[in-house]
Motif scaffolding. Structure first.
Motif, PDB file in Angstrom:
ATOM      1  N   ALA A 226      12.705  11.610   9.475  1.00  0.00           N
ATOM      2  CA  ALA A 226      11.365  11.878   8.944  1.00  0.00           C
ATOM      3  C   ALA A 226      10.732  10.633   8.352  1.00  0.00           C
ATOM      4  O   ALA A 226       9.510  10.477   8.381  1.00  0.00           O
ATOM      5  CB  ALA A 226      11.426  12.985   7.892  1.00  0.00           C
ATOM      6  N   LEU A 227      11.548   9.732   7.822  1.00  0.00           N
ATOM      7  CA  LEU A 227      11.046   8.516   7.194  1.00  0.00           C
ATOM      8  C   LEU A 227      11.728   7.293   7.798  1.00  0.00           C
ATOM      9  O   LEU A 227      12.885   7.366   8.224  1.00  0.00           O
ATOM     10  CB  LEU A 227      11.312   8.550   5.679  1.00  0.00           C
ATOM     11  CG  LEU A 227      10.579   9.630   4.882  1.00  0.00           C
ATOM     12  CD1 LEU A 227      11.089   9.658   3.451  1.00  0.00           C
ATOM     13  CD2 LEU A 227       9.079   9.389   4.907  1.00  0.00           C
ATOM     14  N   PRO A 228      11.048   6.156   7.829  1.00  0.00           N
ATOM     15  CA  PRO A 228      11.669   4.932   8.352  1.00  0.00           C
ATOM     16  C   PRO A 228      12.714   4.404   7.379  1.00  0.00           C
ATOM     17  O   PRO A 228      12.696   4.727   6.178  1.00  0.00           O
ATOM     18  CB  PRO A 228      10.485   3.971   8.473  1.00  0.00           C
ATOM     19  CG  PRO A 228       9.518   4.427   7.441  1.00  0.00           C
ATOM     20  CD  PRO A 228       9.647   5.925   7.400  1.00  0.00           C
ATOM     21  N   PRO A 229      13.648   3.576   7.855  1.00  0.00           N
ATOM     22  CA  PRO A 229      14.666   3.016   6.965  1.00  0.00           C
ATOM     23  C   PRO A 229      14.079   2.296   5.762  1.00  0.00           C
ATOM     24  O   PRO A 229      14.666   2.309   4.679  1.00  0.00           O
ATOM     25  CB  PRO A 229      15.426   2.045   7.883  1.00  0.00           C
ATOM     26  CG  PRO A 229      15.246   2.605   9.253  1.00  0.00           C
ATOM     27  CD  PRO A 229      13.868   3.198   9.270  1.00  0.00           C
TER      28      PRO A 229
ATOM     29  N   ARG B 128       3.783   1.766  -1.230  1.00  0.00           N
ATOM     30  CA  ARG B 128       4.359   0.842  -0.248  1.00  0.00           C
ATOM     31  C   ARG B 128       5.515   1.481   0.504  1.00  0.00           C
ATOM     32  O   ARG B 128       5.732   1.188   1.683  1.00  0.00           O
ATOM     33  CB  ARG B 128       4.826  -0.432  -0.943  1.00  0.00           C
ATOM     34  CG  ARG B 128       3.707  -1.200  -1.615  1.00  0.00           C
ATOM     35  CD  ARG B 128       4.088  -2.631  -1.850  1.00  0.00           C
ATOM     36  NE  ARG B 128       3.142  -3.310  -2.716  1.00  0.00           N
ATOM     37  CZ  ARG B 128       3.167  -4.602  -2.958  1.00  0.00           C
ATOM     38  NH1 ARG B 128       4.093  -5.357  -2.393  1.00  0.00           N
ATOM     39  NH2 ARG B 128       2.286  -5.157  -3.762  1.00  0.00           N
ATOM     40  N   PHE B 129       6.298   2.309  -0.184  1.00  0.00           N
ATOM     41  CA  PHE B 129       7.432   2.945   0.471  1.00  0.00           C
ATOM     42  C   PHE B 129       7.022   4.124   1.337  1.00  0.00           C
ATOM     43  O   PHE B 129       7.581   4.343   2.407  1.00  0.00           O
ATOM     44  CB  PHE B 129       8.446   3.426  -0.577  1.00  0.00           C
ATOM     45  CG  PHE B 129       9.295   2.337  -1.152  1.00  0.00           C
ATOM     46  CD1 PHE B 129      10.016   1.485  -0.327  1.00  0.00           C
ATOM     47  CD2 PHE B 129       9.387   2.166  -2.523  1.00  0.00           C
ATOM     48  CE1 PHE B 129      10.815   0.467  -0.859  1.00  0.00           C
ATOM     49  CE2 PHE B 129      10.190   1.162  -3.071  1.00  0.00           C
ATOM     50  CZ  PHE B 129      10.901   0.314  -2.230  1.00  0.00           C
TER      51      PHE B 129
ATOM     52  N   ARG C  43      12.133  -7.587   5.422  1.00  0.00           N
ATOM     53  CA  ARG C  43      12.176  -7.150   6.830  1.00  0.00           C
ATOM     54  C   ARG C  43      11.187  -6.027   7.094  1.00  0.00           C
ATOM     55  O   ARG C  43      10.748  -5.837   8.232  1.00  0.00           O
ATOM     56  CB  ARG C  43      13.595  -6.709   7.192  1.00  0.00           C
ATOM     57  CG  ARG C  43      14.537  -7.901   7.370  1.00  0.00           C
ATOM     58  CD  ARG C  43      15.935  -7.455   7.805  1.00  0.00           C
ATOM     59  NE  ARG C  43      15.942  -6.663   9.026  1.00  0.00           N
ATOM     60  CZ  ARG C  43      15.753  -7.131  10.256  1.00  0.00           C
ATOM     61  NH1 ARG C  43      15.488  -8.432  10.425  1.00  0.00           N
ATOM     62  NH2 ARG C  43      15.808  -6.342  11.303  1.00  0.00           N
ATOM     63  N   GLY C  44      10.832  -5.283   6.070  1.00  0.00           N
ATOM     64  CA  GLY C  44       9.817  -4.256   6.230  1.00  0.00           C
ATOM     65  C   GLY C  44      10.181  -3.233   7.279  1.00  0.00           C
ATOM     66  O   GLY C  44      11.290  -2.694   7.305  1.00  0.00           O
ATOM     67  N   GLU C  45       9.248  -2.965   8.171  1.00  0.00           N
ATOM     68  CA  GLU C  45       9.457  -1.940   9.195  1.00  0.00           C
ATOM     69  C   GLU C  45      10.498  -2.335  10.227  1.00  0.00           C
ATOM     70  O   GLU C  45      10.916  -1.499  11.045  1.00  0.00           O
ATOM     71  CB  GLU C  45       8.120  -1.628   9.894  1.00  0.00           C
ATOM     72  CG  GLU C  45       7.059  -1.070   8.953  1.00  0.00           C
ATOM     73  CD  GLU C  45       7.518   0.180   8.214  1.00  0.00           C
ATOM     74  OE1 GLU C  45       8.192   1.028   8.841  1.00  0.00           O
ATOM     75  OE2 GLU C  45       7.222   0.300   7.019  1.00  0.00           O
ATOM     76  N   ASP C  46      10.930  -3.605  10.218  1.00  0.00           N
ATOM     77  CA  ASP C  46      11.982  -4.032  11.144  1.00  0.00           C
ATOM     78  C   ASP C  46      13.379  -3.693  10.633  1.00  0.00           C
ATOM     79  O   ASP C  46      14.363  -3.888  11.346  1.00  0.00           O
ATOM     80  CB  ASP C  46      11.899  -5.550  11.381  1.00  0.00           C
ATOM     81  CG  ASP C  46      10.634  -5.941  12.131  1.00  0.00           C
ATOM     82  OD1 ASP C  46      10.149  -5.110  12.947  1.00  0.00           O
ATOM     83  OD2 ASP C  46      10.120  -7.047  11.911  1.00  0.00           O
TER      84      ASP C  46
END
Length: 423
Positions: A228-231, A102-103, A335-338
């Motif tokens: 490189a990676l999203p928050p 998931r991460f 919030r996920g990708e937001d």
């Protein structure tokens, strides 16, 4: 007694899962001392967790799991750790590692892994420690990869159904999260079971000798390069730190509960609380002027009362901070990708503070309860030492100084914590 298996209609009920966790914890507590002293691989303990449905707790009901949220998982880890810190660590590590996809992977791979994990009732082990020489992942011309190398510290290595490990591509050096079946040829787990604490956490070394790895078993990049990676992926470290905090709090609460019961018994004595050689004090007899040793079966020694008061405050203060951090993490996960970089930083710092507070509390509680218990604490049949040993072994692998540095830097300059991986 085997805990009752969860009912299908209770998969989203927090109260239900906490009831199940307490049943398992009560079951583990009955033979915790004997199992700790034996130090055998925790196959039976994992079976208890599996039968109770706790291994699939965080998997959605749609995919065959318990459908619980992380707040529930944290509470479950704390309850289990209060009964057995080693099994609490094993379960907490399982929860963190089972969220690897998931991460670090996309939604479709994450759903596929979740379905497979629920169907197989997997117990996850592994870790992403960057301080060891990295495993090497070499592309195979015919497809997939070959995994080689050795890791000296792998959580749950001796009992896991799947290992999530960090490996660097041999051609690019990029660190990747890799899922490995430990039953495959070329995977060899070692005992290395000489730790003085956490003897039942199932950890050990693992060697990988040309282990085939399919393309879809590479779950994603673990690169710490900026952008490189999203928050959202940055919450992996916060999640692991809060599991560590729950483990510490569970151990602290466990030793306080057992020490309280012991202090209430007629067996309890502390140095200086004898009125005559070889005899316990009785109501009306005094250890010091004006302070009766026993009153209605309870010690009235002011040292005992003040110490229990101080330790209760320490544990509850750390617990309150951990609860605040868990609530913030749940909001961030939702919030996920937001999720923004600033929000991730705030959650990460709060998690680091909570872990530090819990580690300090468990050090104080497990040490000073031995002092207040007195000579009886030295008896192996009571097993009070296991709480201190488990706490100290865990915190050696999770030093609070790193988290405190991040908290201080954020407080002074607003610097975001660097991307870090759960050990």
């Amino acid at each position: 007694m085997t805990p009752t298996c969860p009912a299908p209609d209770g998969v989203r009920d927090r109260a239900h899962w906490l009831r199940v966790a307490r049943e398992v914890a009560d079951d583990l507590a009955t033979d915790a001392i004997v199992r700790d002293q034996a130090g055998k691989p925790p196959f039976d303990e994992v079976a208890r967790l599996r039968e109770a449905g706790l291994l699939t707790l965080l998997i959605s009901a749609e995919h065959g799991g318990g459908g619980a949220d992380w707040a529930t998982a944290h509470a479950v880890v704390r309850d289990i750790a209060a009964a057995d810190g080693a099994i609490g660590q094993l379960l907490g590590g399982h929860y963190v590692l089972s969220w690897t996809a998931r991460f670090f992977a996309g939604p479709e791979p994450a759903e596929r892994v979740a379905r497979e994990s629920a169907a197989g009732q997997w117990c996850w082990g592994g870790g992403f420690a960057a301080h060891e020489p990295p495993l090497r992942l070499t592309p195979d011309p015919s497809g997939g990869f070959a995994l080689n190398g050795r890791q000296g510290t792998v959580g749950g290595a001796r009992v896991a159904d799947r290992l999530a490990v960090r490996a660097a591509r041999s051609d690019t050096g990029e660190p990747l999260a890799v899922l490995v079946d430990p039953a495959r040829p070329g995977v060899t787990s070692g005992d290395d079971g000489d730790a003085f604490g956490q003897r039942l956490s199932g950890g050990g070394s693992v060697e990988f000798d040309a282990v085939p790895v399919a393309d879809d078993a590479v779950l994603g990049s673990l690169s710490s390069d900026e952008g490189a990676l999203p928050p959202f992926a940055g919450l992996a470290a916060a999640t692991a730190r809060l599991v560590s905090a729950q483990l510490c709090l569970g151990i602290a609460e466990g030793v306080l509960a057992e020490a309280r019961e012991y202090t209430r018994t007629r067996e309890y004595t502390r140095a200086g609380e004898y009125t005559r050689a070889g005899e316990f004090g009785r109501p009306g007899e005094y250890a010091e002027p004006g302070v009766p040793v026993w009153q209605g079966g309870l010690s009235r020694d002011p040292y005992v009362l003040v110490t229990y008061g101080e330790l209760t405050v320490d544990a509850r203060a750390a617990s309150a901070l951990a609860d605040q951090a868990v609530a913030a993490l749940d909001d961030g996960l939702a919030r996920g990708e937001d999720l923004t970089d600033d929000e991730c930083a705030e959650i990460s710092v709060l998690a680091a503070a909570a872990e530090a507070a819990a580690a300090r509390a468990v050090h104080d509680v497990t040490t000073r309860t031995l002092d207040v218990i007195g000579p009886g604490a030295a008896s192996s049949r009571h097993g009070f030492d296991r709480f201190w040993r488990n706490a100290r072994t865990h915190t050696l692998s999770h030093p609070v100084a790193h988290g405190l540095r991040e908290v201080g830097d954020y407080f002074l300059s607003g610097a975001h914590p660097p991307f870090a991986l759960p050990a």
